[in-house]
Design an enzyme around this catalytic site. Structure first.
Site, short mmCIF file in Angstrom:
data_model
loop_
_atom_site.label_atom_id
_atom_site.label_comp_id
_atom_site.label_asym_id
_atom_site.label_seq_id
_atom_site.Cartn_x
_atom_site.Cartn_y
_atom_site.Cartn_z
N GLU A 265 0.84 -1.20 0.00
CA GLU A 265 0.00 0.00 0.00
C GLU A 265 0.88 1.25 0.00
OE1 GLU A 265 -3.23 0.14 -0.35
OE2 GLU A 265 -3.46 -2.03 -0.37
N TRP A 268 1.87 1.59 -3.52
CA TRP A 268 0.78 2.17 -4.32
C TRP A 268 0.81 3.70 -4.22
CZ3 TRP A 268 -2.73 0.72 -7.92
CH2 TRP A 268 -3.76 1.61 -8.20
N TRP A 296 -22.31 10.83 -19.13
CA TRP A 296 -22.66 11.02 -17.73
C TRP A 296 -23.96 11.81 -17.62
CZ3 TRP A 296 -19.70 7.99 -15.02
CH2 TRP A 296 -18.34 7.84 -15.31
N ASN A 334 -11.36 2.22 3.77
CA ASN A 334 -10.96 2.10 2.37
C ASN A 334 -11.88 1.22 1.55
OD1 ASN A 334 -8.94 2.68 0.24
ND2 ASN A 334 -8.66 0.47 0.30
N TRP A 352 -17.12 10.80 -12.24
CA TRP A 352 -16.22 10.56 -11.10
C TRP A 352 -15.63 11.85 -10.54
CZ3 TRP A 352 -11.19 12.22 -11.40
CH2 TRP A 352 -10.66 12.45 -12.68
N TRP A 375 -9.92 7.32 -7.70
CA TRP A 375 -11.22 7.56 -8.34
C TRP A 375 -11.20 7.07 -9.78
CZ3 TRP A 375 -16.11 8.78 -7.06
CH2 TRP A 375 -16.34 9.18 -5.75
#
Length: 458
Positions: A265, A268, A296, A334, A352, A375
């Site tokens: 993590e 990441w 959208w 999370n 988004w 996102w």
């Protein structure tokens, strides 16, 4: 006496393992400066929740500096203008700072370097961008090979202690008063409960690391269970740089041989920063161009649905619990972040970017790189992303990850429901009168999303 040097703090509010501080202190008198710069970020100026955190973190940083014989100078304005002014007032000619990779900070660094001798140091990431590259010499676009390449260079360098003392200048320049910046909300004080969950500052960060060490062995399973909060809760401390990722890596890795999933993590986080170096507009532009054609819903048409999502009134208990936790604490588990984001994007077919902006304003850990990349991962529009057609089923996710107690905590209207009924009260004819019906059915939302995706791909 030797001319002082400036130490430019940004999202690196610590004294330990702070390469810029160590370099500045080795030269002689140091003037630590924090600039509240809302001009350089423009639309990405800090949101309200971050400002709450910043107030408390700056107060604790100043106290820590005073213990070392120094203090924190606060100024407000455009970073290059402010630092140049402080340099003129004090005779300083050099500025030390850590590298930052958000596009506005990279631009600000260039601007500061036009006025002063700017010395930039590494320390905000495990490895600086470019330290690992593909066989062709470029940046990695896909996380998995990037993580493998980073692991080959781990562990990071051992974290360094804070200097025992920091030499002060002959005279201190004038400083703003922290309370005059009005970073804390009032009328209403929507952050009143934040202090029950968080202790900003370097000491709070280290205490969180110490607490997590006892739990890291359970992390691979517990991180997905919101009812037991099995995550590290280190993200805001890392975002504000109150603790270095190298410090976290060494403490966690030495505590448990099964810590690899958590350590990845941290990798990441490095990966996300690589992406914003390559694509500075990652927070506003689709990384995959075909998503520019996505149909959208117009937010004017979807206004009521968007408001229901923001306030935790969608009729989907796991989504509503997450959104209420976010509003109350400035943070969200999370796993629930992914579920809530997927629901907005796919069930409600809302761009988004609207969700990312809401998170930017309400998360204490709102990090441009992580927020944008995560996102776009959920939306399917990212460089390395989940497929849009993989649509999370929030009701079954809630049951699978045993979220009953989490829902009871954050959606008290449902607290008396059984573990079986609480994930989907409508399906069990158990919805209380004060709790809303689903704003869209799972099947209807899924079919609408897939139809929009097919139109985009034509």
């Amino acid at each position: 006496m030797t001319d002082p040097v400036l130490l430019w703090f940004r999202q690196d509010l610590r004294l330990s393992d702070q390469a810029a501080l160590a370099a500045a202190a080795a030269e002689g008198p140091v003037i630590p400066v924090y600039v509240l710069d809302d001009e350089s970020p423009r639309p990405w100026a800090m949101g309200g929740a971050q400002r709450w955190w910043l107030h408390h973190s700056l107060a604790r940083l100043d106290a820590a500096l005073r213990d070392k014989g120094s203090r924190l100078i606060l100024r407000r304005g455009k970073s290059d203008d402010v630092l140049a002014q402080v340099a003129r007032e004090t005779g300083a000619g050099r500025v030390h700072a850590l590298h930052h990779y958000e596009p506005w900070w990279r631009n600000a660094e260039k601007a500061v370097a036009r006025h002063l001798d700017l010395c930039l140091h590494d320390g905000g990431l495990l490895l600086p961008p470019g330290a690992v590259r593909t066989g062709g010499g470029g940046f990695y676009k896909i996380y998995t090979p990037f993580a493998r390449a980073v692991m080959e260079q781990m562990p990071p360098a051992s974290p360094q202690r804070a200097p025992a003392r920091i030499d002060a200048p002959d005279a201190w320049p004038q400083s703003d008063r922290l309370q005059d910046w009005a970073l804390l909300p009032s009328a209403p004080d929507w952050a009143a409960d934040f202090s029950a969950d968080w202790t900003p500052g370097e000491d709070g960060a280290r205490a969180n690391v110490a607490a997590f060490i006892d739990e890291v062995g359970d992390y691979p399973q517990a991180r997905n269970l919101p009812s037991i909060e099995g995550t590290s809760r280190l993200s805001p401390h890392l975002h504000f740089g109150e603790v270095s990722p190298a410090y976290v890596w060494h403490r966690v890795a030495s505590s448990n041989r099964n810590a690899e999933i958590f350590l990845k993590e941290l990798i990441w986080r490095d990966y996300a920063h690589i992406q914003i170096c390559e694509k500075p507009a990652y927070g506003s532009d689709n990384a995959r161009g075909d998503f520019d054609r996505m149909d959208w819903r117009d937010l004017r048409e979807a206004k009521a649905d968007f408001a229901a999502w923001k306030t935790g009134r969608t009729g989907y208990p796991i989504v509503d619990a997450g959104m209420r936790q976010l509003w109350t604490t400035g943070w969200m588990h999370n796993r629930v972040r992914m579920i809530a984001a997927s629901f907005l994007i796919k069930h409600l077919l809302i761009d988004w970017r609207h969700g990312a902006r809401w998170f930017w304003d309400t998360l204490v850990d709102a990090d441009y790189a992580n927020n944008s990349v995560n996102w776009q991962w959920v939306a399917g529009s990212g460089v390395d992303a989940n497929m849009f057609t993989r649509i999370m089923a929030p009701l079954s996710q809630s049951e699978k990850f045993e979220a009953a107690d989490y829902i009871r905590q954050w959606v008290p209207e449902l607290a008396t429901l059984s573990d079986e009924a609480i994930h989907d009260p409508d399906a069990h004819d158990a919805r209380p009168s004060g709790y809303p019906a689903k704003i869209i059915g799972h099947k209807a939302g899924r079919e609408r999303a897939l139809a929009a995706y097919r139109r985009m791909k034509r």
